[in-house]
Design a protein around this motif. Structure first.
Motif, mmCIF file in Angstrom:
data_model
loop_
_atom_site.group_PDB
_atom_site.id
_atom_site.type_symbol
_atom_site.label_atom_id
_atom_site.label_comp_id
_atom_site.label_asym_id
_atom_site.label_seq_id
_atom_site.Cartn_x
_atom_site.Cartn_y
_atom_site.Cartn_z
ATOM 1 N N LEU A 140 0.825 -1.198 0.000
ATOM 2 C CA LEU A 140 0.000 0.000 0.000
ATOM 3 C C LEU A 140 0.864 1.255 0.000
ATOM 4 O O LEU A 140 0.501 2.256 -0.602
ATOM 5 N N GLU A 141 2.027 1.173 0.658
ATOM 6 C CA GLU A 141 2.948 2.312 0.615
ATOM 7 C C GLU A 141 3.432 2.548 -0.814
ATOM 8 O O GLU A 141 3.573 3.694 -1.248
ATOM 9 N N ALA A 142 3.691 1.470 -1.553
ATOM 10 C CA ALA A 142 4.099 1.601 -2.956
ATOM 11 C C ALA A 142 2.960 2.213 -3.778
ATOM 12 O O ALA A 142 3.205 3.068 -4.638
ATOM 13 N N LEU A 143 1.734 1.790 -3.531
ATOM 14 C CA LEU A 143 0.584 2.352 -4.240
ATOM 15 C C LEU A 143 0.485 3.847 -3.983
ATOM 16 O O LEU A 143 0.243 4.628 -4.906
ATOM 17 N N LEU A 144 0.683 4.259 -2.746
ATOM 18 C CA LEU A 144 0.640 5.685 -2.409
ATOM 19 C C LEU A 144 1.718 6.449 -3.177
ATOM 20 O O LEU A 144 1.455 7.521 -3.728
ATOM 21 N N LEU B 86 3.044 5.620 -6.038
ATOM 22 C CA LEU B 86 2.632 5.657 -7.442
ATOM 23 C C LEU B 86 1.550 6.708 -7.666
ATOM 24 O O LEU B 86 1.581 7.456 -8.647
ATOM 25 N N LYS B 87 0.604 6.761 -6.748
ATOM 26 C CA LYS B 87 -0.474 7.750 -6.854
ATOM 27 C C LYS B 87 0.097 9.160 -6.856
ATOM 28 O O LYS B 87 -0.314 10.004 -7.664
ATOM 29 N N ARG B 88 1.059 9.417 -5.985
ATOM 30 C CA ARG B 88 1.661 10.757 -5.893
ATOM 31 C C ARG B 88 2.432 11.118 -7.161
ATOM 32 O O ARG B 88 2.595 12.294 -7.457
ATOM 33 N N LYS B 89 2.873 10.108 -7.904
ATOM 34 C CA LYS B 89 3.573 10.344 -9.173
ATOM 35 C C LYS B 89 2.608 10.397 -10.354
ATOM 36 O O LYS B 89 3.024 10.617 -11.481
ATOM 37 N N CYS C 299 -5.616 2.988 3.763
ATOM 38 C CA CYS C 299 -6.294 3.341 2.507
ATOM 39 C C CYS C 299 -7.220 4.536 2.697
ATOM 40 O O CYS C 299 -7.266 5.441 1.853
ATOM 41 N N THR C 300 -7.938 4.553 3.793
ATOM 42 C CA THR C 300 -8.846 5.665 4.075
ATOM 43 C C THR C 300 -8.065 6.953 4.307
ATOM 44 O O THR C 300 -8.387 7.996 3.732
ATOM 45 N N ASN C 301 -7.023 6.889 5.127
ATOM 46 C CA ASN C 301 -6.234 8.078 5.464
ATOM 47 C C ASN C 301 -5.587 8.719 4.238
ATOM 48 O O ASN C 301 -5.436 9.934 4.179
ATOM 49 N N TYR C 302 -5.182 7.894 3.271
ATOM 50 C CA TYR C 302 -4.479 8.407 2.092
ATOM 51 C C TYR C 302 -5.346 8.402 0.824
ATOM 52 O O TYR C 302 -4.838 8.514 -0.280
ATOM 53 N N GLU C 303 -6.651 8.278 1.027
ATOM 54 C CA GLU C 303 -7.623 8.316 -0.073
ATOM 55 C C GLU C 303 -7.278 7.314 -1.184
ATOM 56 O O GLU C 303 -7.242 7.649 -2.362
ATOM 57 N N LEU C 304 -7.036 6.076 -0.763
ATOM 58 C CA LEU C 304 -6.707 4.996 -1.691
ATOM 59 C C LEU C 304 -7.839 3.985 -1.831
ATOM 60 O O LEU C 304 -7.704 3.021 -2.583
ATOM 61 N N THR C 305 -8.934 4.188 -1.138
ATOM 62 C CA THR C 305 -9.992 3.171 -1.118
ATOM 63 C C THR C 305 -10.524 2.849 -2.508
ATOM 64 O O THR C 305 -10.903 1.715 -2.776
ATOM 65 N N GLY C 306 -10.537 3.811 -3.412
ATOM 66 C CA GLY C 306 -11.005 3.561 -4.771
ATOM 67 C C GLY C 306 -10.013 2.801 -5.629
ATOM 68 O O GLY C 306 -10.348 2.343 -6.716
#
Length: 162
Positions: free
Chosen positions: A1-5, A7-10, A35-42
């Motif tokens: 999930l940290e990697a997803l975050l 990627l999202k920021r990039k 996921c909720t804290n970093y708006e990744l739920t979608g």
């Protein structure tokens, strides 16, 4: 999930599907909270333990399998099954999982616990469809060639004849 975050920021668009039974309720809750804290739920689907049919469908819906083990396992069966199903493997290669793939040929390695390195591997695959396809094909061929039931039986028979 940290990697997803990362990627999202990039601005790299990816979707994660996490499957498996919950063996530690607090851990699963922490993942959902992250996921909720970093708006990744979608961008993340949490799926339960899958039966064989569901697992086959799960593999069909994805392009890449991340096998992020931190602790050595005797053999990375999930990694081998994903590769046999045509997914590109990105793995820490901890323990027996290191025997399942060849880095850069039939999968990509990243250091265990290093979310930045994982994000880099996933970003590379997102922007290099030719590499993704090569890894998918080479991984499937490797597993079918080296880890089939017939190959395993032949290897066991050779050991017994010693």
């Amino acid at each position: 999930l940290e990697a997803l975050l990362q990627l999202k920021r990039k601005g790299v668009e990816v979707h994660f599907m996490l499957a498996g039974g919950t063996f530690q309720v607090d851990y699963a809750q922490q993942l959902r909270k992250f996921c909720t804290n970093y708006e990744l739920t979608g961008q993340v689907d949490f799926l339960p333990q899958l039966d064989r049919g569901q697992l086959a469908r799960f593999f069909q819906l994805n392009h890449v399998c991340v096998f992020p083990s931190l602790h050595p396992e005797a053999f990375g069966i999930v990694a081998a099954e994903a590769m046999a199903s045509g997914l590109a493997l990105v793995s820490t290669g901890v323990g027996g999982a290191s025997e399942v793939f060849e880095n850069g040929i039939s999968g990509l390695h990243y250091p265990a616990g290093n979310s930045t390195a994982l994000a880099e591997r996933l970003e590379r695959l997102a922007y290099d469809p030719a590499l993704l396809l090569r890894l998918q094909q080479a991984g499937e061929q490797r597993v079918r060639r080296h880890f089939s039931v017939d190959t395993s039986v032949n290897q066991l028979e050779a050991l017994v004849k010693i």
